[in-house]
Each structure stands twice: as structure tokens, then as C-alpha cells.
Design a protein around this motif. Structure first.
Motif, PDB file in Angstrom:
ATOM      1  N   GLU A   1      28.907 123.353  75.650  1.00 40.96           N
ATOM      2  CA  GLU A   1      28.129 124.482  75.139  1.00 40.96           C
ATOM      3  C   GLU A   1      27.249 125.080  76.234  1.00 40.96           C
ATOM      4  OE1 GLU A   1      26.143 123.572  71.501  1.00 40.96           O
ATOM      5  OE2 GLU A   1      27.957 122.756  70.559  1.00 40.96           O
ATOM      6  N   VAL A   2      26.686 124.230  77.079  1.00 46.89           N
ATOM      7  CA  VAL A   2      25.889 124.727  78.208  1.00 46.89           C
ATOM      8  C   VAL A   2      26.774 125.533  79.151  1.00 46.89           C
ATOM      9  CG1 VAL A   2      24.496 124.061  80.200  1.00 46.89           C
ATOM     10  CG2 VAL A   2      24.236 122.829  78.040  1.00 46.89           C
TER      11      VAL A   2
ATOM     12  N   LEU B   1      21.881 120.431  74.418  1.00 42.75           N
ATOM     13  CA  LEU B   1      23.205 120.845  73.982  1.00 42.75           C
ATOM     14  C   LEU B   1      24.289 120.030  74.680  1.00 42.75           C
ATOM     15  CD1 LEU B   1      22.804 124.740  74.069  1.00 42.75           C
ATOM     16  CD2 LEU B   1      22.680 123.245  72.066  1.00 42.75           C
TER      17      LEU B   1
ATOM     18  N   VAL C   1      17.877 126.692  82.069  1.00 40.51           N
ATOM     19  CA  VAL C   1      18.261 125.386  81.528  1.00 40.51           C
ATOM     20  C   VAL C   1      17.463 124.331  82.273  1.00 40.51           C
ATOM     21  CG1 VAL C   1      20.114 123.713  81.183  1.00 40.51           C
ATOM     22  CG2 VAL C   1      20.607 126.164  80.990  1.00 40.51           C
TER      23      VAL C   1
ATOM     24  N   CYS D   1      16.974 127.183  77.355  1.00 46.67           N
ATOM     25  CA  CYS D   1      17.426 125.847  76.961  1.00 46.67           C
ATOM     26  C   CYS D   1      16.424 124.866  77.561  1.00 46.67           C
ATOM     27  CB  CYS D   1      18.833 125.572  77.482  1.00 46.67           C
ATOM     28  SG  CYS D   1      20.100 126.551  76.681  1.00 46.67           S
TER      29      CYS D   1
ATOM     30  N   ARG E   1      27.507 119.347  76.943  1.00 51.40           N
ATOM     31  CA  ARG E   1      27.860 120.027  78.188  1.00 51.40           C
ATOM     32  C   ARG E   1      28.771 121.248  77.978  1.00 51.40           C
ATOM     33  NH1 ARG E   1      29.468 115.836  81.252  1.00 51.40           N
ATOM     34  NH2 ARG E   1      27.458 115.631  82.284  1.00 51.40           N
TER      35      ARG E   1
ATOM     36  N   TYR F   1      32.889 122.196  85.410  1.00 52.49           N
ATOM     37  CA  TYR F   1      32.032 123.386  85.385  1.00 52.49           C
ATOM     38  C   TYR F   1      32.843 124.563  85.913  1.00 52.49           C
ATOM     39  CZ  TYR F   1      27.894 120.694  84.207  1.00 52.49           C
ATOM     40  OH  TYR F   1      26.984 119.903  83.550  1.00 52.49           O
TER      41      TYR F   1
END
Length: 383
Positions: free
Chosen positions: A269-270, A265, A203, A231, A267, A179
Motif C-alpha cells: 500500500e505504501v 500500512l 512517510v 503517513c 508495504r 519497490y
């Protein structure tokens, strides 16, 4: 040390914070222990055994189906020195293994059934069963891990007969090498998000716990230049799904740039969505910690979140984001906090940078795993 890690969610079937926790904890525990993962699903291999509800219970209450998985898991744990369960979906398996094989049971409490009464809407009479399973396991466990200080207080408040010495705080973690900011825009463009306009991002699952209806009402009157990206999927019940859809349609009629992404989605893309958000919003009404806030912070994004549970242990009010009290003015407070971040790009940038630094410095999964293994060792010495 032979450890059995028991969970409902495990890759590729991860849909919530508990699943993310187990995924990364397992990765870090493997070099430190002889780890066997037991989860829901089909098949086995790679140190993972998947269990499915008994076919004879197809169509039965979800709690009863869960218990059939727990029985299957418990029967497969004879060779373990210690078992570690996550969520009520697997807690009973840990408790049964403790009784059957005489091994210590450690459980991580990611949430508590007494503090989630809306689950009765999802499980019906099964809520009484899930509550019984959690109480039975937590009051008999050799150690209980709380994912935040606030969660520890909740555990002791809900289960006053539990010895406080058995309740240990080990915060959730974040993989900050995974991340991290992704400055590409291909995902945004494919999803139809205007890269020239700021957006507020949510999200999470469509549940009462995540406060999604509050958010949909709060963003009606925020800065009209901002887009709203949701999301949001995996509704708990048809009722909350229908409520979400009605509120989404109402919101779409009064402002432009409202995007709903119902599918889960990948990961990467998130991560791109998190990176480009002007502000990430977490309107939960109950949240023991909130891994998703850490994910946003690790991507350098400021956070507006509710001041509940363990969130204040992650989001520093005024430093990495803005916290909003959950009271009668919650929706107004959310709107004002979002507008304050949207309206001050300099402050938003500083909060995003501070959030990234905090995530890197204080919430690494390697440290979480080492603290967990030390607890295992202490428990085994006492056994």
C-alpha cells in the motif's frame, strides 16, 4: 562463517529505516553465511531468535529494559564466529559477546546518540545510558559500518579516539524488484485520496529527527490544488504527538485535502502511495542516509528533501529531486521546492525516471551484502 545479526526491529515488527536495512540485509546474507538473527519479540524459528525485556523491569526506563534484552542476546551468541549489531538497542549485546566469547564485533551506525539530543525528551535519564552503550560499543568494535560518507564523518567527529581505518562505508540499499511503480489506485480510493488531484506525500515516524513540524508549517501555503498525505505514526513522546496533532488541525483548517494516516500500512500500500505522489518530501533535520528517499525514487517519484547527512549521496539536486538547506529559512525553502516540482510536470517526470534509474543502478541489496561479507572476511583474518 557463523554470523549473529543483532537488531531491535525485524519483520513483522519494522517501523524505521534501520529495521528495513536489517530485513533486506539478512535476506541477502543468508545464502552467503550461516546467519542467526537475534531481535526483540517472542519465540524462535527460521533462524530467528526473539528476546523480550525482563518482566521484572516492566515499567522501568526503556534504556534499562533494552539492556536486559542485550544480556539475553549476548548469552545466546556462544556459537557465532562474528556478531554484527545495529543501533544502540543491540550494540551492547555485540560488545558483551565480543568480551565473553572472544569473537569480532562489527556494528552498523544508523544514527548517533550525540547528534540526537531530542532523544532525552523520549528517554529521560535513559539517554545517558543509551549514549554510554553506543560509545562503549563503537570505540571497542572491530569494525564500524557507516551507511554514508557523511555518516562516516559524523562518527569520527563524535568519537575522535576511534581509529579511522576501522570505519567503512557501506551504503543502505533498496530492493527495486519490490519497490517499483504500482499504477493501481485501489489503495488511494480506499483512503479517500482524490486521484484527480496531485498530492505531496510524507512517510515516516513522528519525531524531531524527521522534521514533521517543519513540514506541517511549510505546506500551509503551497499550491492549493495539491493534497497533503501524511503517513505518520509511532510518535516518540506524548509531547511530539500533541504538537503534531495541533499543527495538523491548524493545517486542516486553512487548506483542503489534508489526509493523515496514523496506522502503519502494509508495504504494497505504501508503494502505491509512493507511485502516485506528485512529489515525496523528506524534511529530516538529521538523516544518516534516508532509505525512504530511495524507496520513493525506486517508485519513480521526485523527491524534495533536506540537505543533511547522507541525503545528498542519494538525492541528486536538480536530477532526481530538489535539496533544501536546513537553516532559518528551511520552511520557506521547503514550500518553494515543493511548489517548483508541483508546477512543472515535465521536470517532475524526468526527475522521477532518473531516480528510478539511480536506485536500480547503484543501491541494490545484493551488492550491499557482498560488501558486508567481504568486510566480515577481512575482520576474521585479522582476529
Amino acid at each position: 562463517m557463523r554470523v549473529g545479526l543483532l537488531t531491535r526491529e525485524y519483520p513483522p515488527d519494522v517501523y524505521g529505516g534501520a529495521g528495513v536495512h536489517v530485513e533486506f540485509l539478512a535476506r541477502e546474507l543468508r545464502p552467503l553465511t550461516d546467519l542467526g538473527v537475534h531481535c526483540w519479540g517472542e519465540g524462535a524459528g527460521g533462524g530467528v531468535v526473539r528476546h523480550r525485556p525482563w518482566p521484572v523491569l516492566d515499567g522501568a526506563n526503556d534504556a534499562l529494559r533494552t539492556f536486559s534484552v542485550d544480556l539475553s542476546m549476548a548469552a545466546a551468541l556462544e556459537d557465532r564466529d562474528l556478531v554484527h549489531s545495529h543501533t544502540w538497542y543491540a550494540n551492547l549485546a555485540g560488545h558483551l559477546a565480543k568480551l565473553q566469547f572472544g569473537v569480532p564485533h562489527v556494528m552498523t551506525a544508523h544514527s548517533l546518540e550525540p547528534l540526537r539530543p531530542w532523544k532525552a525528551e523520549q528517554l529521560g535519564g535513559g539517554y545517558a545510558l543509551s549514549s554510554w552503550a553506543e560509545r562503549t560499543a563503537i570505540e571497542s568494535a572491530d569494525a564500524v559500518i557507516a551507511v554514508s560518507g557523511a555518516m562516516r564523518e559524523d562518527i569520527l567527529g563524535c568519537y575522535p579516539s576511534l581509529d579511522p581505518a576501522k570505519v567503512h562505508i557501506v551504503h543502505n540499499g533498496i530492493d527495486t524488484s519490490l519497490y517499483r511503480p504500482d499504477h493501481g489506485t485501489d489503495v488511494l480510493e480506499r483512503l479517500g485520496i482524490d486521484t484527480a488531484r496531485p498530492y505531496v506525500l510524507f512517510v515516516g515516524r513522528i519525531t524531531r529527527q524527521k522534521g514533521v513540524p517543519h513540514l506541517l508549517r511549510a505546506v500551509r501555503d503551497i499550491d492549493p490544488a495539491a493534497q497533503v498525505v501524511l503517513c505518520a505514526g509511532a510518535p516518540d513522546t506524548p509531547e511530539i504527538d500533541q504538537e503534531f496533532r495541533v499543527l495538523f488541525e491548524e493545517l486542516s483548517r486553512v487548506r483542503e485535502g489534508v489526509h493523515w494516516i496514523p496506522q502503519m500500512l502494509p508495504r504494497p500500500e505504501v508503494i502505491q502511495l509512493l507511485t502516485h505522489a506528485a512529489v515525496f518530501v523528506c524534511p529530516s533535520v538529521y538523516e544518516p542516509l534516508g532509505i525512504v528517499n530511495l524507496e520513493a525514487m525506486a517508485c519513480g517519484t521526485p523527491v524534495v528533501a533536506s540537505r543533511v547527512g547522507g541525503i545528498p549521496e542519494v538525492v541528486e539536486d536538480g536530477e532526481t529531486g530538489v535539496l533544501v538547506s536546513v537553516d532559518e529559512d528551511f520552511e520557506t525553502g521547503l514550500a518553494q521546492a515543493l511548489d517548483s516540482v508541483l508546477g512543472d510536470a515535465g521536470a517532475a517526470r524526468r526527475m522521477g525516471e532518473a531516480g528510478r534509474q539511480r536506485a536500480v543502478g547503484e543501491f541494490g541489496w545484493d551488492a550491499v551484502a557482498r560488501r558486508t561479507v567481504r568486510l566480515y572476511e577481512e575482520i576474521l583474518k585479522q582476529a
